[in-house]
Design a protein around this motif. Structure first.
Motif, PDB file in Angstrom:
ATOM      1  N   LYS A  58      77.772  29.294 -44.902  1.00  0.00           N
ATOM      2  CA  LYS A  58      79.340  29.899 -44.802  1.00  0.00           C
ATOM      3  C   LYS A  58      79.156  31.271 -44.186  1.00  0.00           C
ATOM      4  CE  LYS A  58      82.586  27.241 -47.580  1.00  0.00           C
ATOM      5  NZ  LYS A  58      83.257  26.620 -48.289  1.00  0.00           N
ATOM      6  N   TYR A  59      77.603  31.602 -43.788  1.00  0.00           N
ATOM      7  CA  TYR A  59      77.778  33.269 -43.288  1.00  0.00           C
ATOM      8  C   TYR A  59      78.836  33.449 -42.631  1.00  0.00           C
ATOM      9  CZ  TYR A  59      75.246  36.999 -41.639  1.00  0.00           C
ATOM     10  OH  TYR A  59      75.184  38.954 -41.085  1.00  0.00           O
ATOM     11  N   TRP A  60      78.963  34.361 -42.093  1.00  0.00           N
ATOM     12  CA  TRP A  60      79.795  35.543 -40.688  1.00  0.00           C
ATOM     13  C   TRP A  60      79.130  36.427 -40.724  1.00  0.00           C
ATOM     14  CZ3 TRP A  60      82.870  39.150 -42.064  1.00  0.00           C
ATOM     15  CH2 TRP A  60      83.568  39.021 -43.211  1.00  0.00           C
ATOM     16  N   GLN A  61      80.051  36.577 -39.546  1.00  0.00           N
ATOM     17  CA  GLN A  61      79.744  38.070 -38.599  1.00  0.00           C
ATOM     18  C   GLN A  61      81.385  38.221 -37.330  1.00  0.00           C
ATOM     19  OE1 GLN A  61      75.585  39.276 -38.176  1.00  0.00           O
ATOM     20  NE2 GLN A  61      75.832  38.721 -35.988  1.00  0.00           N
ATOM     21  N   GLN A  62      81.247  39.943 -37.630  1.00  0.00           N
ATOM     22  CA  GLN A  62      82.449  39.967 -36.464  1.00  0.00           C
ATOM     23  C   GLN A  62      81.894  40.091 -35.322  1.00  0.00           C
ATOM     24  OE1 GLN A  62      84.677  38.926 -38.462  1.00  0.00           O
ATOM     25  NE2 GLN A  62      86.114  41.102 -38.618  1.00  0.00           N
ATOM     26  N   PHE A  88      86.876  40.222 -32.555  1.00  0.00           N
ATOM     27  CA  PHE A  88      87.198  38.540 -32.890  1.00  0.00           C
ATOM     28  C   PHE A  88      87.040  39.505 -34.431  1.00  0.00           C
ATOM     29  CE2 PHE A  88      85.853  39.119 -28.440  1.00  0.00           C
ATOM     30  CZ  PHE A  88      85.928  38.163 -27.891  1.00  0.00           C
ATOM     31  N   ASN A  89      87.920  38.756 -35.454  1.00  0.00           N
ATOM     32  CA  ASN A  89      87.912  38.515 -36.152  1.00  0.00           C
ATOM     33  C   ASN A  89      87.025  36.838 -37.140  1.00  0.00           C
ATOM     34  OD1 ASN A  89      87.706  38.532 -39.296  1.00  0.00           O
ATOM     35  ND2 ASN A  89      90.524  38.127 -39.233  1.00  0.00           N
ATOM     36  N   ASN A  90      86.179  36.523 -37.246  1.00  0.00           N
ATOM     37  CA  ASN A  90      85.534  35.292 -37.967  1.00  0.00           C
ATOM     38  C   ASN A  90      85.284  35.922 -39.399  1.00  0.00           C
ATOM     39  OD1 ASN A  90      84.331  35.222 -34.994  1.00  0.00           O
ATOM     40  ND2 ASN A  90      82.809  36.291 -34.680  1.00  0.00           N
ATOM     41  N   SER A  91      85.934  36.329 -39.814  1.00  0.00           N
ATOM     42  CA  SER A  91      85.669  36.854 -41.370  1.00  0.00           C
ATOM     43  C   SER A  91      86.653  35.794 -42.434  1.00  0.00           C
ATOM     44  CB  SER A  91      85.676  37.737 -41.875  1.00  0.00           C
ATOM     45  OG  SER A  91      86.900  37.868 -42.386  1.00  0.00           O
ATOM     46  N   THR A 172     100.197  43.722 -36.320  1.00  0.00           N
ATOM     47  CA  THR A 172     100.323  42.250 -37.229  1.00  0.00           C
ATOM     48  C   THR A 172      98.987  41.951 -37.566  1.00  0.00           C
ATOM     49  OG1 THR A 172     100.207  40.549 -35.350  1.00  0.00           O
ATOM     50  CG2 THR A 172     102.018  41.470 -36.021  1.00  0.00           C
ATOM     51  N   PRO A 173      99.246  41.435 -39.292  1.00  0.00           N
ATOM     52  CA  PRO A 173      97.823  41.252 -39.389  1.00  0.00           C
ATOM     53  C   PRO A 173      96.816  40.237 -38.404  1.00  0.00           C
ATOM     54  CG  PRO A 173      99.680  41.167 -41.248  1.00  0.00           C
ATOM     55  CD  PRO A 173     100.136  40.938 -39.840  1.00  0.00           C
ATOM     56  N   LEU A 174      95.929  40.603 -39.282  1.00  0.00           N
ATOM     57  CA  LEU A 174      94.715  39.909 -38.138  1.00  0.00           C
ATOM     58  C   LEU A 174      94.175  38.889 -38.597  1.00  0.00           C
ATOM     59  CD1 LEU A 174      92.991  39.999 -35.060  1.00  0.00           C
ATOM     60  CD2 LEU A 174      91.691  41.107 -35.958  1.00  0.00           C
ATOM     61  N   LYS A 175      94.347  36.883 -38.265  1.00  0.00           N
ATOM     62  CA  LYS A 175      94.006  36.608 -39.077  1.00  0.00           C
ATOM     63  C   LYS A 175      93.014  35.849 -39.375  1.00  0.00           C
ATOM     64  CE  LYS A 175      98.492  34.595 -39.467  1.00  0.00           C
ATOM     65  NZ  LYS A 175      99.898  33.984 -40.246  1.00  0.00           N
ATOM     66  N   PRO A 176      91.281  34.605 -39.753  1.00  0.00           N
ATOM     67  CA  PRO A 176      90.638  34.547 -39.489  1.00  0.00           C
ATOM     68  C   PRO A 176      90.787  33.595 -38.164  1.00  0.00           C
ATOM     69  CG  PRO A 176      91.217  33.935 -42.234  1.00  0.00           C
ATOM     70  CD  PRO A 176      92.605  35.095 -41.192  1.00  0.00           C
ATOM     71  N   GLY A 177      89.656  34.359 -37.214  1.00  0.00           N
ATOM     72  CA  GLY A 177      89.679  32.999 -36.004  1.00  0.00           C
ATOM     73  C   GLY A 177      90.808  33.667 -35.208  1.00  0.00           C
ATOM     74  N   GLN A 178      90.798  34.736 -35.194  1.00  0.00           N
ATOM     75  CA  GLN A 178      92.145  35.541 -34.124  1.00  0.00           C
ATOM     76  C   GLN A 178      91.148  36.899 -33.726  1.00  0.00           C
ATOM     77  OE1 GLN A 178      95.560  36.929 -36.155  1.00  0.00           O
ATOM     78  NE2 GLN A 178      96.754  34.601 -35.721  1.00  0.00           N
ATOM     79  N   ARG A 179      91.456  36.822 -32.383  1.00  0.00           N
ATOM     80  CA  ARG A 179      91.252  38.887 -31.879  1.00  0.00           C
ATOM     81  C   ARG A 179      92.245  39.436 -31.482  1.00  0.00           C
ATOM     82  NH1 ARG A 179      89.086  36.323 -26.466  1.00  0.00           N
ATOM     83  NH2 ARG A 179      88.365  34.243 -27.534  1.00  0.00           N
ATOM     84  N   PHE A 180      91.497  40.700 -31.121  1.00  0.00           N
ATOM     85  CA  PHE A 180      93.169  41.672 -30.693  1.00  0.00           C
ATOM     86  C   PHE A 180      92.353  42.779 -29.707  1.00  0.00           C
ATOM     87  CE2 PHE A 180      94.385  45.643 -31.908  1.00  0.00           C
ATOM     88  CZ  PHE A 180      95.809  45.681 -31.762  1.00  0.00           C
TER      89      PHE A 180
END
Length: 794
Positions: A58-62, A88-91, A172-180
């Motif tokens: 489940k390793y991840w990085q932004q 990109f929020n990949n966390s 607005t909060p940046l949820k997992p899988g979203q980008r800003f």
């Protein structure tokens, strides 16, 4: 009787028997010693980072992409810029704010990190020193001016600048899988790098009035958000470099029209920015076996004199990089040639002014090519399309581009030290493409993970450049001056970058030396190289931590190295192994130990083994009515000795005859005398005066002039970390003994490593020992069950 005798070599020398298990003085408790596992010192493995040192399932990085436009105002020494940032929020976490690095605030008297250090007053002070102290009283005008920060629609975003960091609050909060995405506009006054320091800035050449601009850490950049620490928003003090997020870059730089520009990635518009002759040379360089000057020395000299008032814009693109840097000057000569790594072409390039021409023209680009090939051999194949070296009287690295030094004298000559210094720094800074630009460790927290690993690989690369290359870091004997310093002047390698006094030795030399000791002395090249490449492969384009490195090297090699990490990386003790005593004995094949005859003695029978002390556990078990004892539940288990222990079978107090068999040995045969008669035994005593455990490496010099090197692994110290006594059997007489003959363990005191005078020998006997022939009568005496049966007539 020969078939009843087995041959056993017994050494009896120096007045006592030699036994491998009893040879060391027992030091008492081993708890917490140098061979204990690191255990809880390292973080607990999880689904992001495994116990093997590999990224978890489940390793991840932004990820963060940049579209940047900037303009270099050469006259006013100012850089104006704008950028669109896509994060990109990949966390697995929801984010409510982002952190950005504002490293250029290092030069600000208002927004610098303000990590002050002691500065004693001296009898002399320069005007510059006084001016810098005075600057702290007001705003010196350096650092970022954030002019605008908005979302893509132009709506302002609230932000807070804390010294060299800026927090951007998300609408607005940046949820997992979203980008800003957001936009910035900014500018800053460019610092004179030679007087104010820092990673980037300009250098003015008074002779011709022109500048070299090295633009690094020059734009607001996203901090790393990771599984192991969240936001890495440590302040930038100028020492601990940086940790950044991988992404794709599109960068446009508008500069004076006569400037030559190099930057991270590939230029997309050489066709409109180069002259037809320069473009033709660029095409020729694509297949050349020698560096081709794209911008010639003559063109660079002409540009110095005829400054353009026009501008032009260079467009660069770079994918999957963690940063972007660039350089610009009309002074540059630019040359290039390709190198091939596993079928892929990489353009190797150099940018340098006339002041460095006689040294850089023959060497720089070829050193770049050599570095790319060598590092690719020891780590992973270089993945990027270009690698560039820039002469800027400095030493700093960024993806695909680095800034180095090495200028000639005015007459074009140079010293040998300047030449090797230039080659070394180019190898080092180009090598940083691998550590940490690709294997992306956190420089601001652990400088050794990029500087140390890179300095080690630099050493390997230097040695492949020239077998006599004068490397300054890597060989063990070169670190000893640092290792022998008083303990209050040392810190463990595992120290934060900002808290190290001896930064160079601690972050560069000591870790590089440690890895070289692992490779050459402890693990061997084959095991080490495989494990080191595995670490690079596992963590390429990811964010490794120290535990990932330590665990991977053990996992891939099958070597338990916790003792080495504990001593070399977590400790400050030095290696000082002393050869304290040498005892010598020769084989005596003529003396046979005293013989003994068979005899009879009387002995009592064994007493019952019943636990007669009614301690707590048995008493409570009897009181617990839920417990049924096995011998109560199954009375067939109550044998003679159950009854004997309880007095049901009476205890026999009589004494009975026991036969002690004959002892001794047989004299050796003539063949055995020939085989064992010319053996020499040497008992060596070593003490660990430095505290750091290391292998014991011995060079034996024999009377006939020959030599032999013998290696005893470091684990010989595991039962006694202070003293080891070891006996060696040799076929030839020894003249002298030397510890660490190749100076490979970083022993800080070589004066106690040699034993030149060996005392005359004593003797040890060699004989056959009887293991005992079969006997018709009982040797150990009767047991109580036997005598009870005899009395009962069974």
């Amino acid at each position: 009787m020969r078939n009843a005798v087995s041959f056993l070599l017994i050494i009896t020398c120096f007045g006592k028997g030699v036994n491998a298990q009893n040879i060391q003085n027992n030091p008492g408790s081993n708890h917490g010693n140098k061979f204990e596992q690191l255990g809880t010192i390292m973080p607990t493995p999880n689904e992001y980072r495994t116990a093997s040192g590999a990224p978890g399932p489940k390793y991840w990085q932004q990820r963060c992409d940049y579209d940047i436009k900037c303009e270099l105002d050469e006259k006013n020494f100012r850089l104006n810029g704008s950028e669109t940032v896509t994060y990109f929020n990949n966390s697995p976490n929801t984010l409510t704010y982002l952190w950005l690095q504002l490293d250029e605030n290092q030069h600000s008297s208002v927004n610098n990190a303000n990590y002050q250090t002691s500065n004693a007053m001296t009898s002399q002070m320069s005007q510059q020193q006084i001016d810098r102290i005075d600057e702290t009283k007001g705003d010196n005008g350096f650092g970022f001016n954030i002019l605008k920060l908005t979302d893509p629609a132009g709506k302002p975003l609230h932000h807070t600048i804390n010294k060299t960091m800026m927090r951007v609050e998300l609408p607005t909060p940046l949820k997992p899988g979203q980008r800003f995405a957001f936009k910035l506009e900014w500018n800053y006054k460019i610092a004179d790098r030679r007087t104010r320091g820092g990673r980037g800035g300009y250098e003015l050449f008074p002779e011709d009035g022109n500048c070299l601009f090295t633009m690094s850490q020059w734009y607001p950049r996203l901090c790393v958000y990771s599984d192991f620490q969240g936001w890495q928003n440590h302040q930038f003090t100028g020492r601990g470099e940086f940790a950044l997020t991988f992404g794709n870059f599109k960068v446009q730089m508008t500069v004076p029209a006569d400037h030559v520009v190099g930057g991270t990635g590939e230029c997309q518009n050489y066709a409109v920015n180069l002259t037809p002759a320069q473009l033709a040379r660029w095409q020729k360089a694509q297949t050349s076996k020698e560096p081709v000057e794209i911008v010639t020395l003559a063109e660079a000299k002409a540009a110095e004199k005829n400054r353009s008032t026009k501008t032009k814009t260079f467009l660069f693109k770079a994918d999957n990089v963690r940063d972007f840097a660039w350089t610009s000057s009309r002074k540059y000569v630019w040359d290039a040639m390709p190198v091939t790594v596993e079928g892929k072409k990489i353009m190797c390039m150099s940018f340098y002014a006339k002041e460095a021409y006689n040294l850089w023209r023959p060497y720089s680009t070829k050193v770049v090519a050599h570095t790319i090939k060598s590092y690719s051999k020891f780590t992973i194949p270089y993945p990027y399309p270009v690698a560039q070296s820039v002469e800027a009287s400095s030493g700093m690295e960024y993806p695909m581009i680095c800034f180095n030094n090495g200028r000639t004298e005015k007459d074009g000559t140079y010293s040998e030290a300047t030449k090797y210094g230039m080659i070394g720094v180019i190898i080092h800074e180009v090598g940083h493409n691998f550590f940490p630009m690709i294997i992306n460790s956190d420089e601001r927290q652990w400088s050794w993970m990029d500087e140390g690993l890179n300095t080690f690989t630099q050493f390997l690369t230097e040695q492949l450049w020239d077998n006599k290359y004068p490397s300054r870091r890597g060989p063990a004997y070169l670190i000893t001056d640092y290792m022998k310093l008083p303990k209050n002047e040392l810190e463990p390698i595992m120290s934060n970058s900002e808290n190290i006094v001896g930064f160079g030795p601690n972050a560069y030399s000591k870790p590089a030396t440690g890895l070289n000791i692992l490779r050459e002395t402890i693990m061997g090249r084959e095991l080490f190289d495989y494990a080191f490449k595995e670490y690079a492969r596992r963590w390429a384009f990811k964010h490794p931590e120290p535990a990932d490195f330590f665990r991977t090297l053990e996992d891939a090699s099958g070597e338990d190295l916790d003792w080495f990490w504990r001593g070399w990386f977590y400790g400050t003790e030095a290696c000082d192994i002393s050869l304290d005593t040498v005892k010598y004995a020769k084989a005596d094949m003529n003396t046979v130990p005293e013989q003994t005859t068979e005899r009879t003695v009387k002995r009592a029978l064994d007493k019952p083994m019943l636990n007669t002390f009614d301690d707590l556990s048995p008493r409570r078990n009897r009181e617990d009515k839920s417990i049924t004892f096995a011998t109560d539940a199954d009375t067939s288990l109550r044998d003679f000795y159950w009854r004997y222990a309880r007095g049901i079978e009476p205890y026999d107090t009589g004494k009975y005859e026991v036969i002690i068999p004959a002892g001794g040995s047989e004299p050796p045969t003539d063949a055995e005398k020939a085989k064992y008669g010319n053996r020499h035994a040497y008992e060596l005593t070593f003490s660990n005066k430095g505290g750091l455990v290391m292998p014991v490496i011995l060079e034996w010099t024999y009377k006939d002039g020959t030599k032999e090197v013998e290696r005893v692994p470091a684990q010989v110290w595991r039962l006694n970390e202070d003293k080891v006594v070891k006996t060696f059997i040799k076929d030839k007489e020894v003249e002298s003994i030397k510890l660490d003959p190749y100076r490979e363990t970083a022993d800080i005191n070589e004066s106690n490593n040699t034993w030149k005078t060996i005392s005359p020998p004593s003797k040890f006997t060699v004989f056959k020992q009887r293991t005992g022939a079969p006997r018709a009568r009982q040797q150990g005496g009767p047991n109580p069950m036997q005598k009870a049966k005899e009395k009962k007539g069974f």
